[in-house]
Design an enzyme around this catalytic site. Structure first.
Site, short mmCIF file in Angstrom:
data_model
loop_
_atom_site.label_atom_id
_atom_site.label_comp_id
_atom_site.label_asym_id
_atom_site.label_seq_id
_atom_site.Cartn_x
_atom_site.Cartn_y
_atom_site.Cartn_z
N LYS A 147 -12.73 -1.35 7.74
CA LYS A 147 -13.38 -2.33 6.88
C LYS A 147 -14.29 -3.27 7.66
O LYS A 147 -15.45 -3.45 7.31
CB LYS A 147 -12.32 -3.14 6.12
CG LYS A 147 -11.77 -2.48 4.87
CD LYS A 147 -10.84 -1.33 5.19
CE LYS A 147 -10.22 -0.74 3.93
NZ LYS A 147 -9.35 0.40 4.23
N TRP B 94 0.86 -1.18 0.00
CA TRP B 94 0.00 0.00 0.00
C TRP B 94 0.90 1.23 0.00
O TRP B 94 1.80 1.35 0.83
CB TRP B 94 -0.88 -0.05 1.24
CG TRP B 94 -1.83 1.09 1.42
CD1 TRP B 94 -2.68 1.60 0.48
CD2 TRP B 94 -2.04 1.85 2.61
NE1 TRP B 94 -3.41 2.64 1.01
CE2 TRP B 94 -3.04 2.81 2.33
CE3 TRP B 94 -1.50 1.80 3.90
CZ2 TRP B 94 -3.50 3.72 3.27
CZ3 TRP B 94 -1.96 2.69 4.85
CH2 TRP B 94 -2.94 3.64 4.53
N ASP C 33 0.79 -4.85 10.01
CA ASP C 33 -0.34 -3.97 9.72
C ASP C 33 -1.52 -4.83 9.29
O ASP C 33 -1.50 -5.41 8.21
CB ASP C 33 0.04 -2.97 8.63
CG ASP C 33 -1.08 -1.97 8.35
OD1 ASP C 33 -1.90 -1.74 9.25
OD2 ASP C 33 -1.12 -1.43 7.23
#
Length: 398
Positions: free
Chosen positions: A246, A130, A211
Site C-alpha cells: 500500500k 482480515w 501485522d
C-alpha cells in the site's frame, strides 16, 4: 485420482473483482479490495518509485538469485521504518529480519516458525480481522481463536472485554495485533490503550505478532509504529510483519518483511538462521525487483522524504473522503450519526450495512463492498462519492 479433491469457492474479496469487472453498469464503483486509487480512480505509480526504477534500468543488469533473507538494504529499511533509525534494539543486534513475499509471506514464514518452535501455542486474532490471518495460520496447523475487539452496535472497541480475555490466556500464546489502521474495522487503540494491552501481554508472558500493512496511512510513520516501539521498550519478544504493497503502491511486486525481536544477539542469530531455513523450504529467495525498489527509496534521504510526502498525500485524500462521506450522509439522514466514519483510520471503514443492503448496493447501483460491511474508502473520489453516498442513503431508508 483427484475425485476426492474438494472444490474451492474462491476468495470472497478477490471474487468481488471478477463480479465488478463483469458488471456493465457505467457508474460501477469498486470499494471491495484493499487497493489505494487516486482522485481519478487510477492505481498510482509513486514518483519516488519511478526514480528508483529508472536507476534499476540504467543500465539493465542481470537478475541473480537474492540471498534467502533478501537484500541487506531491504532488510535494514524494514528495521529502520518499524523500530526507528538507530534504535537501541538495532544497535544491539537483537532483531532478525528477512525480506518476504509481501505481508502475507511474512505471516506465512512467521506461522511456520511458530508451528515448529512453539507447538503448544495457540494463536488469537481480533474479532473481526482480515480473513487471511486465520487461513494462513490454520494452513500451518496452528490452532486459531478470536479475542473480543469490535462492537457493531456502538461502532467502538470492546476494550475491557479484550483486556479481560487476554488475562485468561496461557504463557506463550500468540496474539495478532494491528498497530494501526485496523483491517477491516478502521478502529485503532489509543496510545494509553496500547500501554495497557502490552502490560497485560508482558504479565501473562504472551507473544505479540504485530501485522502492519498500512504504516503512514493512520497518523504518521512514527505514531503508526507506536505499539511496536513501546513493546520493544518493555523488553517484549515480538514478531512484526510489514508490507510495502500500500504505502509504496507495489501490490504486484510482493514486497514485505518479517522481523523478530529477540532477547540476545546469540538468540537472534539462531532465529535468523531458522527463518532462512523456512524460506529455503518454501520459495528459496524473494523476488529482486521490488526489493531493489525498497532498497533504493528507503536508503536515499531525498527519495525517502519524497516517499513520506507521497504517503501523507494518500493519507490525507482518504481522510478527506471520510469527511465528505460523513457530511453527505448526515445531511440526508440527520436523525443518524455517522461519526464513526471519521473516527476510523486507514483505508477501511466498517459501514454497519447489512448483507441485504450490501447486496442491494451491488444489484441496483453497481457498488461493491465486502459482505461484512467493510468498505475501502480509498476507492472513493470526487467523481463518485455523491453517487455512493446517495446509494447508501437509499438502502438505509428502504
Amino acid at each position: 485420482m483427484f475425485r476426492s479433491v474438494e472444490y474451492y469457492a474462491g476468495d470472497p474479496i478477490l471474487g468481488l473483482m471478477d463480479k465488478f469487472s463483469a458488471d456493465p453498469n457505467p457508474n460501477k464503483v469498486n470499494l471491495g479490495i484493499g487497493i489505494y486509487y487516486d482522485e481519478e480512480g487510477v492505481l498510482p505509480v509513486l514518483d519516488c518509485v519511478k526514480t528508483a526504477e529508472e536507476r534499476i534500468a540504467d543500465p539493465i543488469s542481470a537478475r541473480p538469485y537474492l540471498p534467502m533473507a533478501g537484500l541487506p538494504g531491504h532488510r535494514s529499511a524494514c528495521q529502520n521504518l518499524l523500530f526507528g533509525k538507530n534504535a537501541q534494539v538495532l544497535t544491539d543486534g537483537r532483531v532478525a529480519t528477512i525480506a518476504t513475499l509481501g505481508g502475507s509471506g511474512a505471516l506465512k514464514v512467521g506461522a511456520e516458525f511458530i508451528h515448529q518452535w512453539f507447538p503448544q501455542s495457540k494463536y488469537y486474532v481480533s474479532d473481526p480481522t482480515w480473513s487471511n490471518h486465520i487461513a494462513i495460520f490454520e494452513g500451518c496447523d496452528v490452532e486459531v481463536g478470536t479475542y473480543p475487539y469490535y462492537d457493531k452496535a456502538s461502532s467502538s472497541i470492546k476494550f475491557d472485554e479484550m483486556i479481560g480475555f487476554f488475562e485468561t490466556l496461557n504463557k506463550q500464546d500468540i496474539v495478532l495485533l494491528h498497530p494501526c489502521c485496523h483491517n477491516p474495522t478502521g478502529m485503532d487503540l489509543t496510545k494509553a490503550q496500547w500501554d495497557k494491552v502490552l502490560e497485560v501481554i508482558k504479565q501473562r508472558e504472551l507473544i505479540p505478532f504485530m501485522d502492519i500493512a498500512y504504516q503512514g496511512f493512520g497518523e504518521d510513520m512514527d505514531s503508526d509504529a507506536y505499539a511496536i516501539r513501546k513493546a520493544v521498550d518493555m523488553d517484549l519478544i515480538l514478531f512484526v510483519s510489514n508490507s510495502y504493497s500500500k504505502n509504496l503502491s507495489l501490490y504486484g511486486e510482493r514486497v514485505g518483511g518479517l522481523s523478530v525481536v529477540c532477547p540476545t544477539v546469540e538468540e537472534t542469530e539462531r532465529v535468523f538462521g531458522q527463518l532462512n531455513f523456512i524460506v529455503r523450504r518454501i520459495y528459496t529467495s524473494p523476488p529482486s525487483h521490488g526489493g531493489r525498489v525498497v532498497d533504493i527509496v528507503m536508503n536515499d534521504d531525498a527519495l525517502y522524504q519524497q516517499w513520506v510526502s507521497e504517503v501523507y498525500g494518500m493519507r490525507d485524500r482518504i481522510k478527506a473522503m471520510r469527511l465528505k462521506l460523513k457530511s453527505v450522509l448526515e445531511s440526508k439522514l440527520p436523525e443518524r450519526s455517522f461519526d464513526y466514519i471519521t473516527r476510523q483510520n486507514g483505508m477501511f471503514s466498517f459501514t454497519g450495512l447489512t448483507v441485504e443492503q450490501i447486496e442491494q448496493l451491488q444489484t441496483e447501483f453497481g457498488i461493491y463492498m465486502v459482505s461484512n460491511s467493510r468498505m475501502c474508502v480509498a476507492g472513493l473520489n470526487v467523481n463518485n462519492i455523491d453517487y455512493v453516498a446517495n446509494a447508501m442513503v437509499k438502502v438505509l431508508k428502504d
